[in-house]
Design an enzyme around this catalytic site. Structure first.
Site, PDB file in Angstrom:
ATOM      1  N   HIS A 195      -1.599   4.685  -7.166  1.00 40.66           N
ATOM      2  CA  HIS A 195      -1.589   3.503  -6.303  1.00 40.66           C
ATOM      3  C   HIS A 195      -0.879   3.846  -4.990  1.00 40.66           C
ATOM      4  O   HIS A 195       0.274   4.273  -4.981  1.00 40.66           O
ATOM      5  CB  HIS A 195      -0.858   2.384  -7.034  1.00 40.66           C
ATOM      6  CG  HIS A 195      -0.886   1.054  -6.359  1.00 40.66           C
ATOM      7  ND1 HIS A 195      -1.950   0.180  -6.456  1.00 40.66           N
ATOM      8  CD2 HIS A 195       0.036   0.438  -5.578  1.00 40.66           C
ATOM      9  CE1 HIS A 195      -1.680  -0.920  -5.776  1.00 40.66           C
ATOM     10  NE2 HIS A 195      -0.481  -0.793  -5.219  1.00 40.66           N
ATOM     11  N   MET A 208       1.058  -0.317   4.452  1.00 39.32           N
ATOM     12  CA  MET A 208       1.635  -1.505   5.116  1.00 39.32           C
ATOM     13  C   MET A 208       1.669  -1.277   6.624  1.00 39.32           C
ATOM     14  O   MET A 208       1.937  -0.163   7.074  1.00 39.32           O
ATOM     15  CB  MET A 208       3.064  -1.733   4.610  1.00 39.32           C
ATOM     16  CG  MET A 208       3.160  -1.849   3.106  1.00 39.32           C
ATOM     17  SD  MET A 208       4.840  -2.287   2.589  1.00 39.32           S
ATOM     18  CE  MET A 208       4.679  -2.108   0.802  1.00 39.32           C
ATOM     19  N   PHE A 260       7.683  -4.726  -0.374  1.00 44.97           N
ATOM     20  CA  PHE A 260       8.780  -3.857  -0.820  1.00 44.97           C
ATOM     21  C   PHE A 260       8.653  -3.545  -2.305  1.00 44.97           C
ATOM     22  O   PHE A 260       8.191  -4.400  -3.081  1.00 44.97           O
ATOM     23  CB  PHE A 260      10.134  -4.544  -0.576  1.00 44.97           C
ATOM     24  CG  PHE A 260      10.334  -4.916   0.865  1.00 44.97           C
ATOM     25  CD1 PHE A 260      10.818  -3.991   1.781  1.00 44.97           C
ATOM     26  CD2 PHE A 260       9.974  -6.184   1.315  1.00 44.97           C
ATOM     27  CE1 PHE A 260      10.952  -4.328   3.125  1.00 44.97           C
ATOM     28  CE2 PHE A 260      10.102  -6.537   2.657  1.00 44.97           C
ATOM     29  CZ  PHE A 260      10.601  -5.607   3.569  1.00 44.97           C
ATOM     30  N   GLY A 261       9.114  -2.356  -2.667  1.00 38.18           N
ATOM     31  CA  GLY A 261       9.230  -2.023  -4.078  1.00 38.18           C
ATOM     32  C   GLY A 261      10.525  -2.606  -4.626  1.00 38.18           C
ATOM     33  O   GLY A 261      11.368  -3.108  -3.867  1.00 38.18           O
ATOM     34  N   GLY A 262      10.660  -2.564  -5.925  1.00 36.40           N
ATOM     35  CA  GLY A 262      11.921  -2.925  -6.560  1.00 36.40           C
ATOM     36  C   GLY A 262      12.269  -4.404  -6.576  1.00 36.40           C
ATOM     37  O   GLY A 262      13.437  -4.761  -6.705  1.00 36.40           O
ATOM     38  N   GLY A 312       3.925  -5.274  -9.101  1.00 30.68           N
ATOM     39  CA  GLY A 312       5.231  -5.778  -8.681  1.00 30.68           C
ATOM     40  C   GLY A 312       6.134  -6.130  -9.849  1.00 30.68           C
ATOM     41  O   GLY A 312       5.789  -6.972 -10.676  1.00 30.68           O
ATOM     42  N   GLY A 313       7.274  -5.440  -9.924  1.00 32.94           N
ATOM     43  CA  GLY A 313       8.263  -5.774 -10.948  1.00 32.94           C
ATOM     44  C   GLY A 313       7.856  -5.410 -12.370  1.00 32.94           C
ATOM     45  O   GLY A 313       8.356  -6.004 -13.321  1.00 32.94           O
TER      46      GLY A 313
HETATM   47  C1  DX5 Z   1       4.689  -4.115  -3.080  1.00 31.56           C
HETATM   48  C2  DX5 Z   1       3.745  -3.018  -3.486  1.00 31.56           C
HETATM   49  C3  DX5 Z   1       3.946  -2.520  -4.860  1.00 31.56           C
HETATM   50  C4  DX5 Z   1       5.297  -1.933  -5.133  1.00 31.56           C
HETATM   51  C5  DX5 Z   1       5.607  -2.047  -6.584  1.00 31.56           C
HETATM   52  O1  DX5 Z   1       4.309  -4.646  -1.878  1.00 31.56           O
HETATM   53  O2  DX5 Z   1       2.407  -3.465  -3.383  1.00 31.56           O
HETATM   54  O3  DX5 Z   1       2.911  -1.611  -5.233  1.00 31.56           O
HETATM   55  O4  DX5 Z   1       5.401  -0.586  -4.746  1.00 31.56           O
HETATM   56  O5  DX5 Z   1       6.910  -1.589  -6.784  1.00 31.56           O
HETATM   57  P1  DX5 Z   1       7.771  -2.004  -8.053  1.00 31.56           P
HETATM   58  O6  DX5 Z   1       7.003  -1.534  -9.272  1.00 31.56           O
HETATM   59  O7  DX5 Z   1       9.030  -1.244  -7.849  1.00 31.56           O
HETATM   60  O8  DX5 Z   1       7.931  -3.488  -8.032  1.00 31.56           O
HETATM   61 ZN    ZN Z   2       0.735  -2.217  -4.258  1.00 35.29          ZN
END
Ligand code: DX5
Ligand code: ZN
Length: 218
Positions: A32, A36, A142-144, A175-176
């Site tokens: 994946h 952005m 954002f991740g996390g 996400g999450g």
């Molecule tokens: C968020 C992204 C996700 C993100 C998921 O905008 O689309 O793909 O990287 O990250 P986690 O698994 O850490 O929530």
């Molecule tokens: Zn994504």
């Protein structure tokens, strides 16, 4: 079968190829790639050159999640760089039907993404066109972030619609996703699980992928 799609957003970019390959060795069958633009979402990430570099070393399908405005302008370059699946946000597309057909015309599998605030029924007309529907379980950018449980009902509803209309799109969630949320999303009907932090920020990507898949398939 449930598949895991590691999000490279949380990888160590100084070792991106090595880490992505380790996740694949651990059982990930899709990669994946979060794109952005600093407009559609308040963050910037990677573009076609990163897709092209990874393409040289990996064979798994690349799932390019475009969190950008005017995605039609960039679909051809992502296809050219080696994307296999391209998903666009419902909220970013004025002519969603056209964008999905454009993706398919470039030889990629079209996907549509909905934000937490966007209802499933906004997709009614285009579901026959898509290879996958990506349900955001956080607000993108954002991740996390913490998993939003409201996404479970949306996955269930999509699963029902899929069955009642005899459609074969796949349901992806993003996400999450961690050990404590994975079982719930699979039970709700998700087929493809995106995970960033759970794969790249603890232990090794290979082991983390293996363990997460084991929890998902338990
Ligand atoms: C968020 C992204 C996700 C993100 C998921 O905008 O689309 O793909 O990287 O990250 P986690 O698994 O850490 O929530
Ligand atoms: Zn994504």
């Amino acid at each position: 079968m449930v598949e895991l799609a590691p999000s490279i957003l949380s990888a160590d970019f100084t070792r991106l190829g090595e880490q992505a390959r380790a996740a694949v060795d651990g059982g990930a069958t899709v990669l994946h790639i979060d794109v952005m633009d600093g407009h559609f979402v308040p963050n910037l990430t990677v573009g076609p050159p990163v897709v092209a570099s990874l393409r040289k070393i990996l064979k798994v399908p690349f799932d390019c999640h475009l969190m950008i405005e005017r995605p039609d302008d960039f679909i051809p370059v992502f296809a050219e760089a080696g994307a296999d699946w391209i998903s666009v946000h419902q909220e970013a597309c004025i002519h969603l039907d056209r964008s999905l057909r454009l993706i398919a015309s470039h030889g990629c599998k079209p996907g549509v993404v909905i934000n937490p605030a966007t209802p499933v029924h906004t997709l009614d007309e285009i579901l026959p066109l898509v290879h996958h529907v990506l349900v955001m379980s956080v607000n993108p950018g954002f991740g996390g972030q913490t998993f939003l449980a409201s996404s479970l009902k949306k996955i269930e509803l999509l699963s029902e619609i899929r069955k009642s209309r005899g459609l074969d799109f796949r349901i992806e969630v993003d996400g999450g996703i961690h050990h404590d949320t994975v079982a719930d999303v699979v039970r709700a009907g998700a087929h493809i699980l995106v995970a960033g932090r759970a794969v790249f920020e603890y232990g090794t990507p290979r082991e983390s992928t293996k363990q997460l898949l084991a929890s998902a398939r338990a």
